[in-house]
Design an enzyme around this catalytic site. Structure first.
Site, mmCIF file in Angstrom:
data_model
loop_
_atom_site.group_PDB
_atom_site.id
_atom_site.type_symbol
_atom_site.label_atom_id
_atom_site.label_comp_id
_atom_site.label_asym_id
_atom_site.label_seq_id
_atom_site.Cartn_x
_atom_site.Cartn_y
_atom_site.Cartn_z
ATOM 1 N N GLU A 41 20.647 -8.928 -1.997
ATOM 2 C CA GLU A 41 22.097 -8.852 -1.837
ATOM 3 C C GLU A 41 22.569 -9.716 -0.675
ATOM 4 O OE1 GLU A 41 25.407 -5.325 -2.201
ATOM 5 O OE2 GLU A 41 23.633 -4.939 -0.975
ATOM 6 N N SER A 65 30.745 -0.585 -9.441
ATOM 7 C CA SER A 65 31.636 -1.699 -9.756
ATOM 8 C C SER A 65 31.370 -2.249 -11.147
ATOM 9 C CB SER A 65 31.467 -2.814 -8.722
ATOM 10 O OG SER A 65 31.823 -2.369 -7.447
ATOM 11 N N ASN A 99 30.317 0.502 8.238
ATOM 12 C CA ASN A 99 29.954 -0.098 9.530
ATOM 13 C C ASN A 99 29.133 0.856 10.381
ATOM 14 O OD1 ASN A 99 31.257 -2.441 8.864
ATOM 15 N ND2 ASN A 99 32.656 -2.427 10.617
ATOM 16 N N GLN A 111 25.435 -1.340 -10.757
ATOM 17 C CA GLN A 111 24.530 -0.725 -9.787
ATOM 18 C C GLN A 111 24.850 0.744 -9.582
ATOM 19 O OE1 GLN A 111 23.418 -2.864 -6.028
ATOM 20 N NE2 GLN A 111 24.632 -1.282 -5.045
ATOM 21 N N GLY A 112 23.848 1.608 -9.773
ATOM 22 C CA GLY A 112 24.028 3.037 -9.588
ATOM 23 C C GLY A 112 23.339 3.532 -8.327
#
Length: 392
Positions: A246, A163, A370, A128-129
């Site tokens: 996701e 990742s 967060n 994922q970019g």
């Protein structure tokens, strides 16, 4: 909210458990219990292909694209039994849970034929970019640029925290394709082959000694004009749809992995006497309550079938589990005491619970900090006024 499962679904659970446990006790016993994402990466690619060959690669997908057309309950069951059996995390999680569903929902028929069978078979690994230096969680601040030139997209820029990019075959990239645009406007969602001269991958070593994350540099990297998902300028819409995936079924499998970690902490507390401390017992009980609440929340979240937006339940989930797991890592170290600060491995490698502590330091940062999550909850979930920004 239905929390139980039918007799037929429990039969399916037994089928899943029997097959997964047999693999972990047999041909793939060497990967059981791996707690990092890069250990034995090539062997785990073989595992992805083994799952695909046996129809377990992406059971929620339609049969025509390599899945089993499994019901939501069956997908939840498989995710739970996968983690319960001690099977390591999927190295093609991005392809199975994010890229694939995004292509299924927003892609053309040609794109489905091109990508879905190979993802399901474990032959194509995606990464994922999204995140960029200087932007981090603020996806709308994308500066990576793409332009159409001679029937191809030409991309220049940099992504970070990509990742498993170093073992991936393809990357989906959010690029700014409208000159002078700001914020969520002017973004386009592209799919690019990684093995090309214009893409450079640089691993980033993390605090736990692993090198899962990478910097990804694009220097006149290219992909065909039809590699975009949706239309030009639809990048924000597609990205938001992807983020809804996701928060999908994989969250239940994630929670089973959390269950394994909490059980390991409880076992350690009983073994070394830490469980005799009333404050430790209180924190263990609080962790148990938090895990159960996450399960109920995830089941509520999964009842949403509109993946064109991230609903209120999904908006709260990231900050909930990330904060809970960060606290769990701290609890693990308090239970282990000084023994948790020493590794028996010759290299900088850690067993499950110290690794949990070290890795969980990033949980409240990646995937949206967060602080960013609180803004999203306030603005999109509660309809509060937007925070002032200079780019919109």
């Amino acid at each position: 909210m239905k929390l139980g499962f039918s007799a037929q679904e429990e039969d399916f659970r037994a089928e899943c458990a029997d097959w997964l446990n047999a693999q972990m006790a047999g041909e793939f016993r060497d990967i059981k219990g791996i707690s990092t994402l890069t250990e034995k990466a090539e062997r785990r690619k073989e595992w992805e292909q083994h799952l695909g060959a046996n129809g377990w690669g992406c059971i929620g997908w339609p049969k025509e694209w390599g899945g089993r057309s499994a019901s939501l309950a069956e997908q939840v069951i498989f995710a739970e039994e996968y983690a319960r059996a001690g099977v390591p995390g999927r190295v093609n999680h991005i392809g199975i849970e994010l890229a694939g569903p995004t292509i299924l929902t927003f892609g053309t028929e040609d794109q489905k034929k091109r990508f879905l069978p190979d993802i399901a078979a474990g032959n194509t690994i995606f990464c994922q970019g999204f995140s960029e230096p200087g932007a981090g969680s603020d996806l709308a601040s994308v500066r990576t640029k793409g332009r159409l030139e001679g029937g191809q997209w030409v991309v220049n820029g940099q992504k970070i925290w990509t990742s498993l990019a170093h073992i991936s075959d393809w990357i989906f990239v959010v690029t700014r394709t409208e000159e002078g645009s700001k914020g969520p406007k002017g973004l386009t969602f592209l799919m690019m082959e990684i093995d090309q001269p214009g893409i450079e991958i640089r691993p980033i070593k993390q605090i736990n000694g692993d090198a899962e994350f990478n910097e990804t540099f694009f220097t006149d990297a290219t992909c065909p004009e039809d590699s975009l998902i949706g239309a030009v300028g639809d990048g924000w819409k597609i990205a938001m749809g992807l983020l809804a995936f996701e928060r999908g079924v994989s969250t239940l499998g994630q929670q089973m992995a959390f269950r394994n970690e909490l059980d390991a902490i409880i076992a350690a507390a009983k073994a070394n006497g830490a469980a005799n401390d009333p404050l430790i017992r209180q924190r263990l009980a609080k962790a148990e309550i938090g895990l159960r609440l996450m399960r109920y929340g995830a089941l509520r979240m999964l009842s949403n079938t509109d993946h064109s937006k991230v609903d209120g339940a999904a908006l709260t989930y990231k900050i909930q589990w990330a904060t809970w797991r960060r606290n769990l890592g701290e609890l693990a170290m308090d239970v282990l005491g000084q023994a948790g600060e020493v590794t028996e491995n010759p290299e900088y490698e850690w067993s499950m619970l110290p690794n949990l502590f070290l890795y969980s330091r990033a949980d409240t940062i990646y995937g949206g900090t967060n602080q960013i999550q609180r803004n999203l909850i306030a603005e999109r979930g509660l309809g509060m006024p937007r925070e002032p920004r200079g780019d919109v």
